[in-house]
Design an enzyme around this catalytic site. Structure first.
Site, mmCIF file in Angstrom:
data_model
loop_
_atom_site.group_PDB
_atom_site.id
_atom_site.type_symbol
_atom_site.label_atom_id
_atom_site.label_comp_id
_atom_site.label_asym_id
_atom_site.label_seq_id
_atom_site.Cartn_x
_atom_site.Cartn_y
_atom_site.Cartn_z
ATOM 1 N N ASP A 108 0.858 -1.179 0.000
ATOM 2 C CA ASP A 108 0.000 0.000 0.000
ATOM 3 C C ASP A 108 0.905 1.243 0.000
ATOM 4 O O ASP A 108 2.114 1.136 0.189
ATOM 5 C CB ASP A 108 -0.857 -0.051 1.283
ATOM 6 C CG ASP A 108 -2.010 0.927 1.258
ATOM 7 O OD1 ASP A 108 -2.304 1.503 0.197
ATOM 8 O OD2 ASP A 108 -2.645 1.110 2.322
ATOM 9 N N GLU B 107 2.676 4.806 -4.143
ATOM 10 C CA GLU B 107 2.635 5.694 -5.327
ATOM 11 C C GLU B 107 3.972 6.413 -5.606
ATOM 12 O O GLU B 107 4.216 6.666 -6.781
ATOM 13 C CB GLU B 107 1.522 6.745 -5.166
ATOM 14 C CG GLU B 107 0.121 6.188 -5.248
ATOM 15 C CD GLU B 107 -0.248 5.289 -4.066
ATOM 16 O OE1 GLU B 107 -1.002 4.335 -4.281
ATOM 17 O OE2 GLU B 107 0.218 5.550 -2.955
ATOM 18 N N ASP C 12 -8.695 3.567 -2.291
ATOM 19 C CA ASP C 12 -9.603 4.022 -1.230
ATOM 20 C C ASP C 12 -10.888 4.630 -1.791
ATOM 21 O O ASP C 12 -11.003 5.855 -1.928
ATOM 22 C CB ASP C 12 -8.891 5.041 -0.338
ATOM 23 C CG ASP C 12 -7.709 4.415 0.391
ATOM 24 O OD1 ASP C 12 -7.691 3.175 0.524
ATOM 25 O OD2 ASP C 12 -6.822 5.161 0.836
#
Length: 797
Positions: free
Chosen positions: A405, A408, A483
């Protein structure tokens, strides 16, 4: 940055007249008077690479996206010329390169124009950034449609949109939010029944304009790197997607349990909570195979540690969960807490494994643990070190999957939510700034994680999940769409995103069922489960801040409907696994938007709701509250209503009833759908027989069933079972032939045929030319029990 509408616009430079051409085997080099080079490579008859360099220079050729195992080879390549063009001809395509401008036109062998440059390649030198801003513009045609581009939460058909690729932590994104987590610079164009694809392999912040600025132009550009794109020809959309997936790589088969239902929340702790959730699934007989531990299982959010207060003996817990059929999956983020007492931090510091700012110090940013440093996963030495960190988690403790997670990479409390541009990366020996490495950072983290999990879970198969991804990530990892929010709009987005990801080479994808942020109503949760069980990756996940989101968190009706649909998924596991096998071996997406399924039917070009699950099942989720049904478009052909076996003619819109406990599902006539019994987890029961639902058709239709040991690598040595069925139906006659390959012996001995829609009464049956006693036929159900390796069964009316 706006693409120039006027040729004279200041700063733009264009190739001029070609002065020389040379050929090296499969590659042609065209050089212009003003020193622009076009390197044109024929990888396959229908896959052409266009790569442009300025000042007479091509950069080092390196790509993270292209699969090193990608097999190339063409049947024909010929270079000719006439007064105005150089002409490159392959077995499938004719490429015309204009002598005065380097502009290209691509035609099929019949001479149909498929794609042509508008201005074509042009560029602007950027002295502030260094290097060029590289641009490409293509002419678009009326009615041309555009698809692909990864996880964009927009209408499936991209015509009229402009999108950007820059992996972004976009908590609670909405419809049309752009950019979000993934960067897949690949689109499919559909023009007059001919499909083609363009993959712009440039990891900088690229943008695509699909007739947004100008109605007849599609363009793409990036503020750095090369103009380097692949043209992939169909003419079928299926061939474009397969060509792209071969080019950027196919996944390995996952263990079968990863296709089961999985439950997650931020966060399940302490151990008693985790065990309680697991027990409740078993008590309520709701099948579940995976349970997730979010960041709170760690000691102060330090990766590769355990909070011993919450989890005093993780190895014992993981084993006890496994004994009850639950595989444990844990989260691992890239941010490593700056803490001189923390061994992971110290190892990386000593070996110089962290990303650095341009002036030398380590890149520091705030994430969950506070101030963190970040490993440079673009350095092969760092990836090797990272892979080794999984030994304890996976090999010693027994964790079966890892969830990446925040990769990015996400950084808190800074304007761009990520690293500054000046951060430096190794980029596998091609040092660069974060402008170039940003979009592939998450993929390289997932790659390093995959190498580690694979190494230490051996002889089992690994599961890795990632939030951020660039083209080619499917070689290492599954993904989810990040999300989302518990709203009806997000249910529409979820349906759209997974279809789009499947077109973009990344089928092993799902969404946070029920929504991550906020709290769904029981109705929304049910409608989302009804969609989610048809997504390749099937997981409920929520932030847990507004209430619980387990199947039993609402009321008994919701619990019962949820169970019914999760059970349906478990009975369809052999069907889903076969779809994964086709994806892993042939690059066929596991879900197909209607336009992929039937691109010649113009009605499909703007459909977003309906999709084909595997090859034979059409699903249309209910996306609005208080619905008793909906209007939907049924693709051309004849279909059986899954719920009542009525035959319905497609190629039209129709109203379908769909109360709270059902959604519209149709099965293609002639399909053979394999079913397992309901299990609480994969491998709980011995499979006593394979049930085949046989949907009669007056036609010849092929179906397949792939099986293996469900985990491990024996299938790579030929120990798999692939049953190819050929159904041939006539007015008073039905035969099914079976051709089997592979040496795996399935545990069941019998196959049960469940005959649906037979238009005649059976008077005679032969199995491999031997008469079958009709007394063994269950008259009510038309169920026929056969030895599993029969060659042909013939039923006569």
């Amino acid at each position: 940055m706006i693409i120039n509408t006027e040729l004279e616009q200041k700063g733009n430079q264009f190739p001029n007249e070609i002065k020389s051409v040379r050929q090296e085997v499969d590659t042609l080099y065209f050089t212009t008077q003003n020193n622009v080079i076009l390197e044109l490579t024929v990888l396959r008859d229908s896959v052409i690479r266009f790569r442009y360099g300025t000042r007479g220079i091509l950069e080092d050729d390196f790509s993270y996206a292209i699969d090193p195992e990608n097999h190339v080879g063409y049947n024909h390549l010929e270079l000719s010329e006439n007064k105005n063009f150089y002409i490159v001809t392959t077995a499938k395509l004719i490429i015309k390169i204009e002598k005065i401008s380097l502009q290209s036109k691509i035609l099929d062998r019949e001479g149909n124009l498929i794609n042509e440059d508008e201005i074509g390649f042009h560029y602007e030198e950027s002295f502030t950034l260094g290097g060029n801003i590289v641009k490409m513009s293509k002419r678009s045609h009326p009615g041309e449609a555009f698809y692909g581009m990864g996880d964009k939460p927009v209408h499936l058909n991209l015509r009229g949109k402009r999108v950007t690729n820059w992996a972004t932590d976009s908590y609670a994104f909405g419809k049309d939010t752009d950019p979000i987590y993934k960067s897949v610079p690949f689109y499919i164009g559909l023009k007059e029944k001919h499909a083609y694809g363009i993959f712009f392999d440039n990891t900088f912040k690229s943008s695509f304009d699909f007739c947004h600025e100008r109605l007849d132009v599609t363009s793409f550009w990036a503020p750095g790197g090369e103009m380097n794109y692949y043209f992939l020809y169909g003419p079928g959309m299926s061939e474009v997607v397969q060509n792209y997936t071969h080019l950027t790589g196919k996944p390995e088969l996952p263990p079968l349990w990863t296709l089961g239902f999985q439950q997650c929340k931020w966060s399940y702790y302490p151990e008693s909570t985790v065990k309680g959730i697991a027990q409740k699934f078993r008590d309520l007989k709701i099948p579940c195979d995976g349970i997730y531990l979010d960041i709170d299982y760690m000691d102060g959010f330090r990766c590769f540690t355990w909070n011993k207060e919450y989890f005093p003996d993780p190895k014992r817990m993981v084993k006890e969960l496994l004994d009850d059929g639950f595989k444990t999956i844990v989260i691992i983020d890239p941010g490593i807490k700056i803490d001189p007492e923390y061994w992971v931090y110290n190892e990386a510091l000593e070996n110089d494994y962290f990303c650095k700012r341009a002036d030398g110090p380590d890149m520091v940013g705030k994430v969950w643990p506070g101030e963190c440093a970040f490993p440079d996963y673009t350095n092969p030495e760092v990836r090797e070190w990272w892979a080794d960190l999984f030994k304890e988690l996976v090999h010693d403790i027994g964790v079966r999957g890892v969830w990446n997670d925040m990769n990015e990479p996400a950084v808190m409390e800074v304007p761009g939510k990520t690293f500054p541009d000046d951060v430096r990366h190794d980029y596998d020996g091609h040092p660069c700034s974060h402008r170039k490495a940003h979009n592939i950072y998450g993929t390289q983290m997932a790659r390093a994680t995959y190498e580690g999990v694979k190494r230490y879970v051996y002889p089992k198969r690994p599961l890795v999940i990632t939030r951020s991804a660039y083209s080619g990530a499917q070689r290492y990892t599954s993904s989810w769409t990040g999300d989302n929010v518990a709203t009806w709009e997000h249910l529409w987005i979820a349906n759209n995103q997974v279809q789009r990801m499947c077109l973009s080479g990344m089928s092993f994808t799902g969404t946070d069922i029920g929504g991550f942020a906020e709290q769904p109503t029981g109705e929304l949760f049910v409608r989302w489960i009804q969609l989610g069980v048809f997504h390749p990756f099937c997981r409920v996940h929520s932030s847990g801040h507004h209430g619980d989101q387990e199947p039993w968190s609402f009321d008994d009706e919701v619990t019962n409907i949820t169970r019914k649909f999760i059970e349906m998924r478990y009975t369809l596991l052999p069907y889903l696994y076969t779809a994964f096998y086709e994806y892993a071996t042939e690059g066929i997406p596991m879900l197909k938007p209607l336009v992929y399924y039937d691109q010649d039917d113009v009605h499909t070009h703007y459909r977003t709701d309906e999709f084909i699950f595997g090859n034979h099942i059409l699903v249309c989720p209910i996306l609005e509250p208080n619905s008793k049904g909906r209007r939907m478009y049924l693709a051309r052909g004849r279909w059986y209503d899954y719920w009542n076996n009525e035959v319905v003619e497609g190629g039209r819109e129709l109203w379908v009833d769909a109360d709270f406990d059902t959604i519209p599902i149709f099965v293609k006539e002639g399909a053979i759908i394999p079913r397992y019994p309901v299990q609480q987890y994969v491998g709980e029961k011995k499979i006593e027989e394979l049930k085949l639902d046989v949907y009669y058709a007056e036609d010849t239709i092929e179906s397949r069933v792939y099986e293996d040991a469900r985990d491990g690598y024996d299938y790579k040595k030929g120990r798999y079972s692939l049953r190819n069925f050929k159904l041939t139906g006539k007015a008073k006659d039905l035969s099914i032939q079976q051709f089997k390959t592979g040496t795996f012996e399935t545990e069941y001995e019998a196959i049960k045929l469940n005959l649906i829609g037979l238009p005649f009464r059976i008077k005679k049956i032969t199995v491999d030319n031997v008469a079958y006693d009709l007394n063994n036929l269950d008259k009510e159900d038309k169920i026929l029990k056969l030895p599993k390796d029969f060659s042909v069964v013939h039923m006569i009316g």
